[in-house]
Design a protein around this motif. Structure first.
Motif, PDB file in Angstrom:
ATOM      1  N   PRO A 149      54.189  57.711  41.626  1.00  0.00           N
ATOM      2  CA  PRO A 149      54.022  57.058  43.185  1.00  0.00           C
ATOM      3  C   PRO A 149      53.301  57.660  43.628  1.00  0.00           C
ATOM      4  N   VAL A 150      53.431  57.114  45.426  1.00  0.00           N
ATOM      5  CA  VAL A 150      52.104  56.950  46.262  1.00  0.00           C
ATOM      6  C   VAL A 150      53.370  57.035  47.163  1.00  0.00           C
ATOM      7  N   VAL A 162      45.197  55.048  54.501  1.00  0.00           N
ATOM      8  CA  VAL A 162      46.225  53.384  53.764  1.00  0.00           C
ATOM      9  C   VAL A 162      45.574  52.961  52.608  1.00  0.00           C
ATOM     10  N   GLY A 163      44.429  53.326  51.926  1.00  0.00           N
ATOM     11  CA  GLY A 163      44.499  53.716  51.080  1.00  0.00           C
ATOM     12  C   GLY A 163      45.167  54.698  49.789  1.00  0.00           C
ATOM     13  N   THR A 164      45.094  55.914  50.130  1.00  0.00           N
ATOM     14  CA  THR A 164      45.824  56.658  49.410  1.00  0.00           C
ATOM     15  C   THR A 164      47.554  56.639  49.537  1.00  0.00           C
ATOM     16  N   ALA A 165      47.709  56.364  51.011  1.00  0.00           N
ATOM     17  CA  ALA A 165      49.733  56.350  50.657  1.00  0.00           C
ATOM     18  C   ALA A 165      49.880  54.809  50.826  1.00  0.00           C
ATOM     19  N   LEU A 166      49.029  54.027  50.485  1.00  0.00           N
ATOM     20  CA  LEU A 166      49.614  52.811  50.146  1.00  0.00           C
ATOM     21  C   LEU A 166      49.623  52.180  48.891  1.00  0.00           C
ATOM     22  N   GLY A 167      48.139  53.038  48.075  1.00  0.00           N
ATOM     23  CA  GLY A 167      47.592  52.819  46.381  1.00  0.00           C
ATOM     24  C   GLY A 167      47.227  51.909  46.833  1.00  0.00           C
ATOM     25  N   THR A 208      43.393  54.489  43.419  1.00  0.00           N
ATOM     26  CA  THR A 208      43.322  54.477  42.317  1.00  0.00           C
ATOM     27  C   THR A 208      44.011  56.075  42.332  1.00  0.00           C
ATOM     28  N   LEU A 209      42.830  56.777  43.449  1.00  0.00           N
ATOM     29  CA  LEU A 209      43.180  58.252  42.585  1.00  0.00           C
ATOM     30  C   LEU A 209      44.090  59.216  43.770  1.00  0.00           C
ATOM     31  N   ALA A 210      44.825  58.271  44.131  1.00  0.00           N
ATOM     32  CA  ALA A 210      46.211  59.085  44.514  1.00  0.00           C
ATOM     33  C   ALA A 210      47.291  58.361  43.517  1.00  0.00           C
ATOM     34  N   ARG A 211      47.298  57.256  42.432  1.00  0.00           N
ATOM     35  CA  ARG A 211      48.247  57.269  41.681  1.00  0.00           C
ATOM     36  C   ARG A 211      48.111  58.528  40.692  1.00  0.00           C
TER      37      ARG A 211
END
Length: 198
Positions: A11-12, A67-72, A121-124
């Motif tokens: 999850p993010v 934003v990208g990291t938190a939202l996925g 993608t990396l956060a996932r």
């Protein structure tokens, strides 16, 4: 750094926002996308002109990668696509309250879309759970933004890539390092807080 096994995903932070509070996941996701685009628009107004360069120092890059990291990947990409499209259509939320497509810095904004997708993608895969993974996300995201931004800047101004580097990247590396350091503390701390509340 936590990582997901091949073929799986973690999850993010946005996944922790309860869908029932928005009467369903679709409404929640739409709200997150619109809110994230607005957040980047606000961060863009934290802008300081740089003498000799059309590229101001702003809070945009930091906001985009958060934003990208938190939202996925898909929500982050959608948020930045909305930011780009609305700004190109006339919403005055690019840096310094500008809008449209006739600016040499548009390439950076285009790069935001890809960088947010990569960060998500990396956060996932759990890259935002620890400081070193977070630093890697930020470094790679910045690399994508600069790759697109400098190429566009060079083309728009009719200058070489080395000249574009001098006016569009070289002066900004120290600020980027500070943003990365801030993210290294902020994102893992958010996960620790989420774990305690969970």
């Amino acid at each position: 750094m936590s990582t997901a096994l091949p073929g799986t995903s973690l999850p993010v932070l946005a996944d922790l926002v309860p869908a029932r509070a928005f009467r369903g996941a679709t409404v929640r996701d739409a709200a997150l996308v619109v809110g994230a685009a607005g957040f980047v628009g606000l961060a863009a107004q934290l802008s300081v002109p740089v003498p000799g360069s059309p590229v101001p120092v702003t809070g945009q890059t930091f906001a985009v990668l958060l934003v990208g990291t938190a939202l996925g990947a898909w929500r982050g990409l959608a948020a930045m696509a909305l930011y780009l499209a609305a700004g190109a259509a006339g919403m005055p939320w690019f840096a310094e309250g500008t809008s449209g497509t006739g600016m040499p810095t548009l390439g950076y904004v285009i790069g935001f879309v890809f960088a947010a997708g990569l960060a998500g993608t990396l956060a996932r895969r759990g890259a935002d759970r620890g400081p070193l993974g977070t630093a890697a996300v930020m470094l790679l995201g910045n690399a994508v933004i600069y790759a697109v931004g400098l190429s566009y800047l060079a083309h728009d101004l009719g200058i070489s890539l080395s000249q574009a580097y001098e006016i569009g990247m070289e002066k900004y590396l120290f600020g980027d390092a500070l943003k990365i350091a801030l993210a290294m503390g902020l994102l893992p701390a958010a996960w620790r807080l989420a774990g305690r509340r969970g």
